[in-house]
Scaffold this active site. Sequence first.
Site, PDB file in Angstrom:
ATOM      1  N   SER A 558       0.855  -1.199   0.000  1.00  0.00           N
ATOM      2  CA  SER A 558       0.000   0.000   0.000  1.00  0.00           C
ATOM      3  C   SER A 558       0.877   1.230   0.000  1.00  0.00           C
ATOM      4  CB  SER A 558      -0.901   0.010   1.242  1.00  0.00           C
ATOM      5  OG  SER A 558      -1.549   1.265   1.378  1.00  0.00           O
ATOM      6  N   TYR A 571      -2.743  -0.596  10.297  1.00  0.00           N
ATOM      7  CA  TYR A 571      -2.741  -0.979   8.878  1.00  0.00           C
ATOM      8  C   TYR A 571      -1.468  -0.510   8.189  1.00  0.00           C
ATOM      9  CZ  TYR A 571      -4.205  -1.169   3.965  1.00  0.00           C
ATOM     10  OH  TYR A 571      -4.269  -1.431   2.619  1.00  0.00           O
TER      11      TYR A 571
END
Length: 681
Positions: A558, A571
């Site tokens: 990501s 995350y």
Amino acid sequence: MTDTDVPQGVRDLLARSNRLGSDPTVTNYGGGNTSAKVTVTSPASGEPVELLYVKGSGGDLGTLKAAGLAVLERGRLVELDRVYRGVEHEDEMVDLFAFCSHGPGGAAPSIDTPMHGLVDHAHVDHLHPDAVIALACAADGEKLVKEIWGGAVAWVPWKRPGWELGKAMRELSAKDGVIGAVLGGHGLTAWGSTSEEVEERSLRIIREAGEYLERESTAEPFGAYDDARSPLALAARRARAAELFPHLRGVASRDSRQVGHFTDSDVVLDFLAREKAYDLVHLGTSCPDHFLRTKVRPLLLDTAPDAPVETVVARLHELEEEYRAEYQAYYDRHRTDDSPAMRGAAPAIVLVPGVGMFSFGADKQTARVAGEFYVNAINVMRGAEGVSTYAPVDEAEKFAVEYWILEERKLQRRPKPKEHAGRIALVTGGASGIGLATARALAAAGANVVVADLDQSKVEDVAAELGGSDRAVGIKMDVSDENAVAAGVLEAVLAFGGIDLIVNNAGITRAGSLRDTAFEDWDLQYKIMPRGSFVVAKAIEPVLRAQGLGGDLVNICSKNAVFAGPDNVAYSSAKAAQAHMVRLLAAELGGIGVRVNGINPDGIVKGSGIFAGGWGASRAKTYGVAEEDLGKYYAQRTVLKEEVLPEHVALAVVALTNGTLPVTTGLIIPVDSGVPQAFMR
């Protein structure tokens, strides 16, 4: 040409062909051919013209459509007999078939066309039923055919398909009371005045051949049963198959990458436990359709079913060298100046007593069909040994068919393989979002795809969409559970023979600041993403190593791995760990030719299971926008002002793994439309 705009006789032909081709005891996949002669009015002359509709080269009877028929003007085809120069020149006749085409001509005519066109009966079937081939490959097949049918079914000694065989069929079919012929080493041909009549005759001959074999066969055609080679129990057998399959695939792929298929049917396991198995395997298959798919003979492992895997693998490589040397010698013995180059010396079939049969091909369907053909070969050998002695076509004739220039032309007509042809990909989180788009992109590029996710019904739906079991399989897999991953990898290997490409995409998110993030939310995200990627890589590494074919591993990370976004501590740090794992694994797995790379996407809203599950609402609240506008919000903060979609990430996966970047590893690619804060440094 469609099925509805052809004459009734052709519609009858198609229906008959589909019925005959749907039964593997009647004919093999892609084998045999059928025909019908129909008189129509020629658009060019307005005069009646007799047309021959015959299954074209490379077609399959079970799925035959009108477009798969060659359409020839029969009178012109028969007149080619005037220019026929004898058996030494019969291959040149195939090039003349095109000059007999009617209109566009339909599919390319096969070498078997004369067997249909030269016979005066309106309908002809040429089939490869096990029961009849057993007689065709028996040492005293001619005597057996005479005993079963008297003169109603003729015997034709082995002839390669072509004009000469067509002439023999013409002569036999003109005799009163003769309804068909057994072709030595080959199969069955029957004829009739109607589609119903020829089908009835074909099935009658097959039925009566089977009844004779059942009635007259010795009790144990393959000899005594050897308990030392009896099958392992089911669970142990599957585990051993999965353990050996990557090693076997590496052997089968020595000349070109292959996909595998595993068969542990009772027919195979019983054969491999019999005393005659070794000798029969080394005699090889007989019918041309068989040995073109299975090669001249399989490779037979002679180790105990439960021998240590190291012992089995060591013996495998000894036998591999012997097999390759034997095949090279076979090629050298029979090659001529006109022979095509050797197509590779690796086996297409590997037999492992107590475990089963492993068949290989350029794609899954080819591998599966090769295995089906060897089951047919076992049935043929059983039938022949039961009433006589199995006597296959001699080696020189096998070579003449295998390296026939006409067979080479058929191979050359095949479409060019796609970029991922022969590769096997496992995509975690494959039922939605990035994973689904990636599975679709890899399948479109020719890969076999294992779709792994938590919901069994969803992964099965995706696999069906991608083409079913010959293209994709769906496996329930929880990447946070190492036992579930191990079971999933076993299923993937049994499905296709190995794994070449891993996409670690499974992910989850629980937004929150340091204060808001619960310990269980932190642990869950780490368990699924960095730990899950580790678990999958660890489970697949032995498969990659055993194959010796290199491979690719891609972590879907990501932009948050490098961009400190708000309220996302668990995350983002989990994705950073997943990204650094790319570098670590690239350094470690490079020694076995495995490239490891990563992708950093921006937030992807459309099609995302994560965003649909509450993450979208959370991020929209954080940024103060409506949830339906979140994708547009993300786009506006980028350089390119374009919303990132799952398909963009999928394209990056394909580019990293399709050979375009053969020496690139340890790279992390941004797929974020240009987020300056996430530019790689």
